[in-house]
Design an enzyme around this catalytic site. Structure first.
Site, short mmCIF file in Angstrom:
data_model
loop_
_atom_site.label_atom_id
_atom_site.label_comp_id
_atom_site.label_asym_id
_atom_site.label_seq_id
_atom_site.Cartn_x
_atom_site.Cartn_y
_atom_site.Cartn_z
N ASP A 1 0.85 -1.19 0.00
CA ASP A 1 0.00 0.00 0.00
C ASP A 1 0.89 1.25 0.00
O ASP A 1 2.03 1.19 0.47
CB ASP A 1 -0.87 0.05 1.26
CG ASP A 1 -2.09 -0.86 1.17
OD1 ASP A 1 -2.39 -1.36 0.07
OD2 ASP A 1 -2.74 -1.05 2.21
N ARG B 1 -0.87 -0.86 -8.80
CA ARG B 1 -2.23 -0.40 -8.49
C ARG B 1 -2.25 1.14 -8.61
O ARG B 1 -1.43 1.81 -7.99
CB ARG B 1 -2.61 -0.80 -7.06
CG ARG B 1 -3.95 -0.19 -6.62
CD ARG B 1 -4.15 -0.32 -5.12
NE ARG B 1 -4.11 -1.70 -4.67
CZ ARG B 1 -3.87 -2.06 -3.40
NH1 ARG B 1 -3.65 -1.14 -2.48
NH2 ARG B 1 -3.84 -3.33 -3.06
C1 LIG Z 1 -8.40 -1.41 -3.99
C2 LIG Z 1 -8.03 -0.07 -3.48
C3 LIG Z 1 -6.81 0.11 -2.84
C4 LIG Z 1 -6.43 1.37 -2.40
N1 LIG Z 1 -5.19 1.55 -1.88
C5 LIG Z 1 -4.78 2.80 -1.56
C6 LIG Z 1 -3.45 3.05 -1.14
O1 LIG Z 1 -2.60 2.16 -1.04
N2 LIG Z 1 -3.11 4.32 -0.84
C7 LIG Z 1 -3.99 5.37 -0.95
O2 LIG Z 1 -3.63 6.53 -0.71
N3 LIG Z 1 -5.27 5.14 -1.32
C8 LIG Z 1 -5.68 3.89 -1.62
N4 LIG Z 1 -6.97 3.69 -2.03
C9 LIG Z 1 -7.98 4.77 -1.86
C10 LIG Z 1 -8.01 5.69 -3.06
O3 LIG Z 1 -6.84 6.45 -3.11
C11 LIG Z 1 -9.22 6.62 -2.99
O4 LIG Z 1 -9.12 7.41 -1.84
C12 LIG Z 1 -10.54 5.91 -3.01
O5 LIG Z 1 -10.55 4.80 -3.85
C13 LIG Z 1 -11.64 6.86 -3.48
O6 LIG Z 1 -11.38 7.29 -4.80
P1 LIG Z 1 -12.25 6.82 -6.06
O7 LIG Z 1 -11.28 6.63 -7.20
O8 LIG Z 1 -13.05 5.66 -5.73
O9 LIG Z 1 -13.08 8.09 -6.42
P2 LIG Z 1 -13.99 9.10 -5.56
O10 LIG Z 1 -13.55 10.44 -6.01
O11 LIG Z 1 -14.04 8.79 -4.11
O12 LIG Z 1 -15.40 8.77 -6.11
C14 LIG Z 1 -15.67 9.07 -7.47
C15 LIG Z 1 -17.06 8.64 -7.82
O13 LIG Z 1 -17.20 7.23 -7.60
C16 LIG Z 1 -18.52 6.96 -7.24
N5 LIG Z 1 -18.55 6.37 -5.89
C17 LIG Z 1 -17.56 6.40 -4.98
N6 LIG Z 1 -17.95 5.75 -3.85
C18 LIG Z 1 -19.20 5.33 -4.07
C19 LIG Z 1 -20.15 4.63 -3.30
N7 LIG Z 1 -19.90 4.25 -2.04
N8 LIG Z 1 -21.34 4.36 -3.85
C20 LIG Z 1 -21.63 4.76 -5.11
N9 LIG Z 1 -20.77 5.45 -5.88
C21 LIG Z 1 -19.59 5.73 -5.37
C22 LIG Z 1 -19.26 8.27 -7.24
O14 LIG Z 1 -19.83 8.47 -8.51
C23 LIG Z 1 -18.16 9.26 -7.00
O15 LIG Z 1 -18.46 10.54 -7.44
C24 LIG Z 1 -7.34 2.45 -2.53
C25 LIG Z 1 -8.56 2.27 -3.17
C26 LIG Z 1 -8.91 1.05 -3.65
C27 LIG Z 1 -10.21 0.90 -4.38
#
Ligand SMILES: Cc1cc2nc3c(=O)[nH]c(=O)nc-3n(C[C@H](O)[C@H](O)[C@H](O)COP(=O)(O)OP(=O)(O)OC[C@H]3O[C@@H](n4cnc5c(N)ncnc54)[C@H](O)[C@@H]3O)c2cc1C
Length: 306
Positions: A132, A182
């Site tokens: 991560d 990732r």
């Molecule tokens: C598998 C995985 C591993 C990760 N590992 C790390 C890491 O190592 N380090 C790190 O800093 N971050 C990590 N993250 C977190 C990541 O950086 C983001 O903070 C997180 O994924 C939210 O960003 P998003 O791309 O989903 O978009 P967001 O900007 O949160 O969401 C964009 C859009 O997605 C849709 N959406 C989001 N959530 C929902 C929901 N609950 N229900 C319906 N629609 C929704 C909506 O349309 C929203 O407007 C990880 C995320 C994932 C999925």
């Protein structure tokens, strides 16, 4: 603004105690966290794998301050990997590891040694490890440790955060054969000097990074719940002729489960990131900071006092 407040709360031990002891917390946590024990992690993994999902398991824990804590985290992962192999859940399930939980903040060599032991256990279990990525002060150290680990365990995965200005360049370095990367937006509160602040800028950076990874020689892991970015990922998969064995989508446990199922139905590889363990506070607060709807879910649980 709200995001900044919640991320500040994630670092407050007073608020942490308040939330951890609140009666409503259990129900909220259960939506995003598999449970406290490795047996819970195994149960949820079995269910998800049965539904055609791949899984990455995260033993929750940050801010490790003693070698004993770091060693205990290492041992937990090693035991978990043995259990996964015994249950026939590898290679579908792998593990995600935070170097901070292995001692990175006070002894980088110890963090490397612990990560190496986990990679060896994963290798013996027939699966892989992804490191991560945490806040930007750790990026160089994490990528250095990754390079060392990959000498013996080339399938060790990296995480790159699209909100960091440096990430396009890191993507170019890591888009090489055998390299698992990732790509996520990034979950920490970062200064403007190192990170894009506007959501639109982060999204544009994500697309630039996605293009580099999908057109490169590595194995991209597109970690996002964002419908527009998922659609762009699907488009690039067609364009670069990447089938289900040449890239994957990743999403968090409890978030957009129907979209995860849809992508599986379309024939894509979808890996669900499943956290488990007692130390869920920082993880939960980052999820709340990401999306107001998650905060509403939390507020409803408070109101109902279940
Ligand atoms: C598998 C995985 C591993 C990760 N590992 C790390 C890491 O190592 N380090 C790190 O800093 N971050 C990590 N993250 C977190 C990541 O950086 C983001 O903070 C997180 O994924 C939210 O960003 P998003 O791309 O989903 O978009 P967001 O900007 O949160 O969401 C964009 C859009 O997605 C849709 N959406 C989001 N959530 C929902 C929901 N609950 N229900 C319906 N629609 C929704 C909506 O349309 C929203 O407007 C990880 C995320 C994932 C999925």
């Amino acid at each position: 603004m709200l995001r900044t407040v919640i991320l500040a709360a994630s670092r407050s031990s007073r608020i942490e105690r308040l939330v951890e002891t609140a009666p409503f917390s259990r129900d909220v946590v259960r939506r995003f966290v598999a449970g406290a024990q490795s047996a819970d992690a195994l149960r949820v993994t079995r269910e998800l794998v049965g539904d055609g999902r791949a899984v990455t398991l995260d033993n929750l824990g940050e801010d490790t301050v003693t070698p004993a804590q770091a060693t205990a985290t290492r041992d937990e992962y090693v035991t978990l990997l043995g259990m996964l192999a015994e249950a026939g859940l590898t290679p579908a399930a792998e593990v995600s590891v935070k170097l901070s939980a292995l001692g990175q903040s006070f002894d980088e060599q110890l963090a490397y040694d612990n990560a190496r032991a986990i990679c060896a256990a994963a290798d013996a279990a027939g699966t892989t490890v992804t490191l991560d990525m945490e806040d930007h002060t750790t990026t160089d150290s994490t990528l250095d440790i990754l390079t060392k680990l990959r000498k013996d365990f080339p399938s060790t995965g990296a995480v790159l955060q699209a909100y960091l200005r440096r990430t396009e360049s890191d993507c170019r370095d890591l888009a090489v054969a055998g390299s698992r990367v990732r790509l996520c937006k990034g979950a920490y509160s970062e200064p403007e000097s190192v990170a894009y602040q506007a959501a639109r800028e982060v999204d544009k950076s994500y697309v630039r990074c996605l293009n580099i990874l999908m057109s490169g020689d590595g194995y991209p892991m597109l970690a996002t719940h964002d419908p527009r970015l998922i659609a762009i990922g699907e488009d690039r998969a067609r364009w670069f002729d990447r089938g289900a064995d040449r890239f994957e989508f990743q999403m968090l446990y409890g978030i957009r489960p129907e979209e995860q199922a849809r992508l599986v139905g379309e024939g894509y590889t979808v890996r669900t990131y499943v956290p488990y363990g007692d130390d869920w506070y920082g993880y939960l607060m980052r999820r709340l900071a990401e999306r107001p709807a998650n905060l509403a879910f939390f507020a409803r649980a408070v109101a109902s006092r279940k």
